[in-house]
Scaffold this motif. Structure first.
Motif, PDB file in Angstrom:
ATOM      1  N   ASN A 121       0.817  -1.218   0.000  1.00  0.00           N
ATOM      2  CA  ASN A 121       0.000   0.000   0.000  1.00  0.00           C
ATOM      3  C   ASN A 121       0.854   1.273   0.000  1.00  0.00           C
ATOM      4  O   ASN A 121       0.435   2.310   0.518  1.00  0.00           O
ATOM      5  N   ASP A 123       2.271   4.707  -0.791  1.00  0.00           N
ATOM      6  CA  ASP A 123       1.627   5.847  -1.462  1.00  0.00           C
ATOM      7  C   ASP A 123       2.586   6.496  -2.470  1.00  0.00           C
ATOM      8  O   ASP A 123       3.775   6.174  -2.512  1.00  0.00           O
ATOM      9  N   ASP A 124       2.069   7.424  -3.266  1.00  0.00           N
ATOM     10  CA  ASP A 124       2.851   8.055  -4.344  1.00  0.00           C
ATOM     11  C   ASP A 124       4.060   8.819  -3.815  1.00  0.00           C
ATOM     12  O   ASP A 124       5.133   8.791  -4.417  1.00  0.00           O
TER      13      ASP A 124
END
Length: 201
Positions: A121, A123-124
């Motif tokens: 998971n 994130d960017d």
């Protein structure tokens, strides 16, 4: 004028502190030896006798020549018939050998591998941060081992992890190339990326 060979300290026969990798002087006990070397012309001048490279001589005689030239008789090919020897400075010979081995080791320097860890998971922001690090590692010539670690139930997100690593590989195309497609190893999905060879000017 005869070439002078520097006198070495210590007894001619005292080689007890050397590794028994080579037989030297009195430790060469075969009756005959084949004498080689690119310094035989200088030794011939020093002892007042012409020595022919590749010629077989009595070991005792070759040992006497080495003593006169203040050098050592060193067996370099013990399995040859007769064994092959050189008249050289044994300490200098060992030093040069060690130096050459060091150079070879330095040239075959171990490849550095840098690890970058993701979660399924990620994130960017975290992805971009790790991407910048990976670019720097590859530019420095290091390999990058990127992996997604699946904890507990996140193991069900294998596809998400694979997509993340494939995106990572694509973003690094200018800097390196994946050695193989991402694969599972235990609870990790791993990919190894090698740096691109820099073009010589």
């Amino acid at each position: 004028m005869a070439k002078r060979f520097g006198r070495r300290k210590g007894n001619f026969n005292d080689r007890s502190n050397q590794k028994p990798e080579y037989r030297v002087n009195e430790h060469i006990r075969v009756p005959e030896v084949r004498l080689v070397g690119d310094n035989l012309e200088d030794i011939s001048t020093a002892i007042g006798q012409t020595l022919e490279p590749g010629t077989v001589y009595p070991t005792r005689t070759a040992r006497d020549w080495a003593r006169k030239a203040e050098l050592d008789l060193v067996e370099i090919s013990p399995n040859a018939k007769p064994p092959v020897v050189k008249i050289i400075d044994f300490n200098k010979f060992l030093y040069e050998k060690k130096k050459k081995e060091k150079e070879i080791k330095a040239k075959a320097a171990k490849t550095v591998v840098k690890e970058i860890r993701f979660g399924p998971n990620t994130d960017d922001h975290d992805f971009e941060f790790k991407l910048r690090h990976a670019k720097g590692f590859l530019e420095d010539g290091a390999k990058v081992k990127a992996y997604v670690h699946f904890r507990g139930r996140t193991i069900v997100f294998k596809e998400r992890g694979e997509l993340l690593l494939l995106k990572f590989i694509k973003e690094l195309e200018e800097y390196g190339a994946a050695e193989a497609l991402p694969k599972m190893e235990g609870r990790r999905m791993i990919v190894m990326i090698s740096p691109k060879k820099k073009k010589k000017n």
